[in-house]
Design a protein around this motif. Structure first.
Motif, PDB file in Angstrom:
ATOM      1  N   MET A 249      57.986  35.248  -5.891  1.00  0.00           N
ATOM      2  CA  MET A 249      57.410  34.180  -5.072  1.00  0.00           C
ATOM      3  C   MET A 249      58.299  32.942  -5.124  1.00  0.00           C
ATOM      4  SD  MET A 249      54.877  33.221  -3.159  1.00  0.00           S
ATOM      5  CE  MET A 249      53.810  31.870  -2.681  1.00  0.00           C
ATOM      6  N   THR A 250      58.782  32.619  -6.332  1.00  0.00           N
ATOM      7  CA  THR A 250      59.677  31.455  -6.472  1.00  0.00           C
ATOM      8  C   THR A 250      60.967  31.669  -5.709  1.00  0.00           C
ATOM      9  OG1 THR A 250      58.758  30.993  -8.670  1.00  0.00           O
ATOM     10  CG2 THR A 250      60.884  29.981  -8.123  1.00  0.00           C
ATOM     11  N   GLY A 251      61.537  32.867  -5.808  1.00  0.00           N
ATOM     12  CA  GLY A 251      62.772  33.180  -5.086  1.00  0.00           C
ATOM     13  C   GLY A 251      62.575  33.122  -3.587  1.00  0.00           C
ATOM     14  N   PHE A 252      61.406  33.605  -3.131  1.00  0.00           N
ATOM     15  CA  PHE A 252      61.103  33.580  -1.707  1.00  0.00           C
ATOM     16  C   PHE A 252      61.060  32.149  -1.186  1.00  0.00           C
ATOM     17  CE2 PHE A 252      58.266  33.271   1.875  1.00  0.00           C
ATOM     18  CZ  PHE A 252      58.601  34.349   2.666  1.00  0.00           C
ATOM     19  N   LEU A 253      60.308  31.286  -1.867  1.00  0.00           N
ATOM     20  CA  LEU A 253      60.169  29.893  -1.423  1.00  0.00           C
ATOM     21  C   LEU A 253      61.482  29.140  -1.548  1.00  0.00           C
ATOM     22  CD1 LEU A 253      56.671  29.002  -2.944  1.00  0.00           C
ATOM     23  CD2 LEU A 253      57.215  29.557  -0.569  1.00  0.00           C
ATOM     24  N   THR A 254      62.285  29.484  -2.567  1.00  0.00           N
ATOM     25  CA  THR A 254      63.590  28.828  -2.746  1.00  0.00           C
ATOM     26  C   THR A 254      64.535  29.173  -1.611  1.00  0.00           C
ATOM     27  OG1 THR A 254      63.337  28.852  -5.159  1.00  0.00           O
ATOM     28  CG2 THR A 254      65.559  28.551  -4.290  1.00  0.00           C
ATOM     29  N   GLN A 255      64.607  30.475  -1.265  1.00  0.00           N
ATOM     30  CA  GLN A 255      65.481  30.872  -0.154  1.00  0.00           C
ATOM     31  C   GLN A 255      65.021  30.241   1.150  1.00  0.00           C
ATOM     32  OE1 GLN A 255      65.330  34.619   1.965  1.00  0.00           O
ATOM     33  NE2 GLN A 255      67.442  35.083   1.362  1.00  0.00           N
ATOM     34  N   MET A 256      63.708  30.226   1.375  1.00  0.00           N
ATOM     35  CA  MET A 256      63.171  29.627   2.597  1.00  0.00           C
ATOM     36  C   MET A 256      63.538  28.152   2.683  1.00  0.00           C
ATOM     37  SD  MET A 256      59.212  29.291   3.819  1.00  0.00           S
ATOM     38  CE  MET A 256      58.978  27.872   2.747  1.00  0.00           C
ATOM     39  N   PHE A 257      63.388  27.431   1.558  1.00  0.00           N
ATOM     40  CA  PHE A 257      63.708  26.006   1.551  1.00  0.00           C
ATOM     41  C   PHE A 257      65.176  25.760   1.888  1.00  0.00           C
ATOM     42  CE2 PHE A 257      65.628  22.578  -1.031  1.00  0.00           C
ATOM     43  CZ  PHE A 257      65.076  21.484  -0.380  1.00  0.00           C
ATOM     44  N   PHE A 258      66.086  26.487   1.225  1.00  0.00           N
ATOM     45  CA  PHE A 258      67.509  26.240   1.443  1.00  0.00           C
ATOM     46  C   PHE A 258      67.954  26.653   2.843  1.00  0.00           C
ATOM     47  CE2 PHE A 258      67.775  25.943  -3.233  1.00  0.00           C
ATOM     48  CZ  PHE A 258      68.514  24.777  -3.324  1.00  0.00           C
ATOM     49  N   LEU A 259      67.384  27.721   3.375  1.00  0.00           N
ATOM     50  CA  LEU A 259      67.737  28.136   4.734  1.00  0.00           C
ATOM     51  C   LEU A 259      67.365  27.063   5.746  1.00  0.00           C
ATOM     52  CD1 LEU A 259      66.820  31.930   4.988  1.00  0.00           C
ATOM     53  CD2 LEU A 259      69.067  30.900   5.262  1.00  0.00           C
ATOM     54  N   HIS A 260      66.133  26.566   5.661  1.00  0.00           N
ATOM     55  CA  HIS A 260      65.686  25.552   6.607  1.00  0.00           C
ATOM     56  C   HIS A 260      66.374  24.210   6.358  1.00  0.00           C
ATOM     57  CE1 HIS A 260      62.546  28.568   7.209  1.00  0.00           C
ATOM     58  NE2 HIS A 260      62.263  27.962   8.339  1.00  0.00           N
ATOM     59  N   MET A 261      66.636  23.901   5.100  1.00  0.00           N
ATOM     60  CA  MET A 261      67.294  22.630   4.774  1.00  0.00           C
ATOM     61  C   MET A 261      68.721  22.597   5.321  1.00  0.00           C
ATOM     62  SD  MET A 261      69.629  21.071   2.529  1.00  0.00           S
ATOM     63  CE  MET A 261      69.718  22.062   1.035  1.00  0.00           C
ATOM     64  N   VAL A 262      69.468  23.683   5.124  1.00  0.00           N
ATOM     65  CA  VAL A 262      70.838  23.742   5.630  1.00  0.00           C
ATOM     66  C   VAL A 262      70.845  23.719   7.150  1.00  0.00           C
ATOM     67  CG1 VAL A 262      72.909  25.190   5.773  1.00  0.00           C
ATOM     68  CG2 VAL A 262      71.761  24.890   3.582  1.00  0.00           C
ATOM     69  N   SER A 263      69.862  24.365   7.774  1.00  0.00           N
ATOM     70  CA  SER A 263      69.764  24.342   9.233  1.00  0.00           C
ATOM     71  C   SER A 263      69.545  22.919   9.742  1.00  0.00           C
ATOM     72  CB  SER A 263      68.622  25.250   9.687  1.00  0.00           C
ATOM     73  OG  SER A 263      68.482  25.217  11.086  1.00  0.00           O
ATOM     74  N   ALA A 264      68.659  22.168   9.066  1.00  0.00           N
ATOM     75  CA  ALA A 264      68.419  20.774   9.459  1.00  0.00           C
ATOM     76  C   ALA A 264      69.658  19.919   9.235  1.00  0.00           C
ATOM     77  CB  ALA A 264      67.241  20.213   8.665  1.00  0.00           C
ATOM     78  N   MET A 265      70.390  20.202   8.154  1.00  0.00           N
ATOM     79  CA  MET A 265      71.626  19.469   7.881  1.00  0.00           C
ATOM     80  C   MET A 265      72.679  19.783   8.941  1.00  0.00           C
ATOM     81  SD  MET A 265      73.233  17.356   6.000  1.00  0.00           S
ATOM     82  CE  MET A 265      74.939  16.833   5.879  1.00  0.00           C
ATOM     83  N   HIS A 266      72.762  21.037   9.341  1.00  0.00           N
ATOM     84  CA  HIS A 266      73.699  21.456  10.390  1.00  0.00           C
ATOM     85  C   HIS A 266      73.428  20.687  11.681  1.00  0.00           C
ATOM     86  CE1 HIS A 266      76.353  24.770  12.019  1.00  0.00           C
ATOM     87  NE2 HIS A 266      75.914  24.212  13.129  1.00  0.00           N
ATOM     88  N   SER A 267      72.156  20.576  12.025  1.00  0.00           N
ATOM     89  CA  SER A 267      71.770  19.844  13.226  1.00  0.00           C
ATOM     90  C   SER A 267      72.156  18.370  13.119  1.00  0.00           C
ATOM     91  CB  SER A 267      70.264  19.983  13.463  1.00  0.00           C
ATOM     92  OG  SER A 267      69.880  19.387  14.673  1.00  0.00           O
ATOM     93  N   ALA A 268      71.979  17.788  11.927  1.00  0.00           N
ATOM     94  CA  ALA A 268      72.340  16.384  11.719  1.00  0.00           C
ATOM     95  C   ALA A 268      73.843  16.167  11.894  1.00  0.00           C
ATOM     96  CB  ALA A 268      71.907  15.930  10.329  1.00  0.00           C
TER      97      ALA A 268
END
Length: 313
Positions: free
Chosen positions: A96-115
């Motif tokens: 569960m921790t690994g799942f939420l961690t991967q989800m966070f970093f995927l979406h975070m990097v995507s938002a950073m890419h957009s910025a």
């Protein structure tokens, strides 16, 4: 429906199933994953090395390219190893921790890419509409600060998603029909009230993508207005060539990204394996294409890459 248990559970692990209905073809489907990943890594690391070594490229435009390259390295790195583990070795379990961690970093990097893409649009606007003030408006230090602001924005906006999901009870079996930890997929497994989480996800998509695309569109409207005031056709071609590269990179990122997100939220009639393949391609193809696009379209960068390639030979 008999396969699901509709009582709240507190899973310690999830099972990433891969691509449903295409399990027999997992080996063949996996071939593009390492291919795109390796090509993307080579291109982005080459860009970083050339810009790092060549002092003449220590300019705002190339610093932004380096930021873009870093996000392009990070994005598939969070996806490909786990996907290949599923396809090749049947390693489908994830905590569960690994799942939420991967989800966070995927979406975070995507938002950073957009910025970064927004900052690049602002860079083109200043370079074309205020060329005499370019050095004072966009110094290397200011580009670094803008990059830091984009990173902080991405973290603050995305962090509530895994925090909200971590508080939810799960009703369905812990099998996720996907190769990656997608927020929209796990929402279907929650038996609690997901109104807040669902609304936050939708607002987040429209706020980040909507704001960024609006700012980029405004930048290009001002650029076009400035170009139309120039009578020289040679100047028109030069400006067009300068902006074409950025427009191509934006199209490779926003078009499949928006389509993938909208099909998840509203495309109920689309087969699940189409959703998954679109999501995977969205995370693999832009990081591979971006350094190629900039390498081909940016003469100064192309010359420097050719210089180091010839020296090695």
């Amino acid at each position: 429906m008999a396969d699901f248990n509709f009582t709240p559970s507190d899973p310690s692990t999830f099972i990433l199933f891969g691509i449903p209905s295409l399990e027999a073809a997992h080996i063949w489907i996996s071939i593009p994953f390492p291919t795109f990943y390796i090509v993307g890594l080579l291109g982005n690391f080459t860009l970083l090395c050339v810009v790092g070594k060549e002092r003449t490229l220590h300019k705002p435009m190339y610093l932004l390219l380096c930021m873009l390259a870093l996000t392009d390295i990070a994005t598939p790195t969070f996806v490909v190893p786990k996907a290949l583990g599923i396809f090749w070795f049947n390693l489908k379990g994830i905590t569960m921790t690994g799942f939420l961690t991967q989800m966070f970093f995927l979406h975070m990097v995507s938002a950073m890419h957009s910025a970064v893409l927004v900052t690049m649009a602002f860079d083109r606007y200043v370079a074309i509409c205020n060329p005499l003030r370019y050095v004072t408006i966009l110094s290397n230090a200011r580009i670094g600060k803008l990059g830091l602001v984009g990173l902080i924005r991405a973290v603050l906006f995305i962090l509530p998603l895994p925090l909200l999901l971590s508080q939810q009870p799960f009703c369905a079996k812990d099998i996720i029909p996907h190769t990656q930890c997608e927020c929209t997929v796990v929402l279907k497994m929650v038996c609690g009230d997901i109104t807040v989480t669902r609304m936050y996800g939708l607002v987040l998509m429209f706020v980040i993508n909507g704001f960024d695309l609006t700012f980029i569109a405004l930048s290009y409207v001002l650029i076009i207005r400035a170009v139309l005031r120039i009578s020289s056709k040679k100047a028109h071609r030069k400006v067009l060539n300068t902006c074409t590269t950025h427009i191509c990179v934006m199209l490779t990122y926003y078009t499949p990204g928006l389509f993938s997100n909208l099909t998840y939220w509203f495309g109920q009639g689309i087969a699940p394996h189409i959703h998954i393949i679109l999501a995977d391609l969205y995370l693999l193809i832009p990081p591979m294409l971006n350094p190629i696009i900039y390498g081909v379209k940016t003469k100064e960068l192309r010359d420097k890459v050719g210089k180091y390639t010839c020296c090695r030979r």
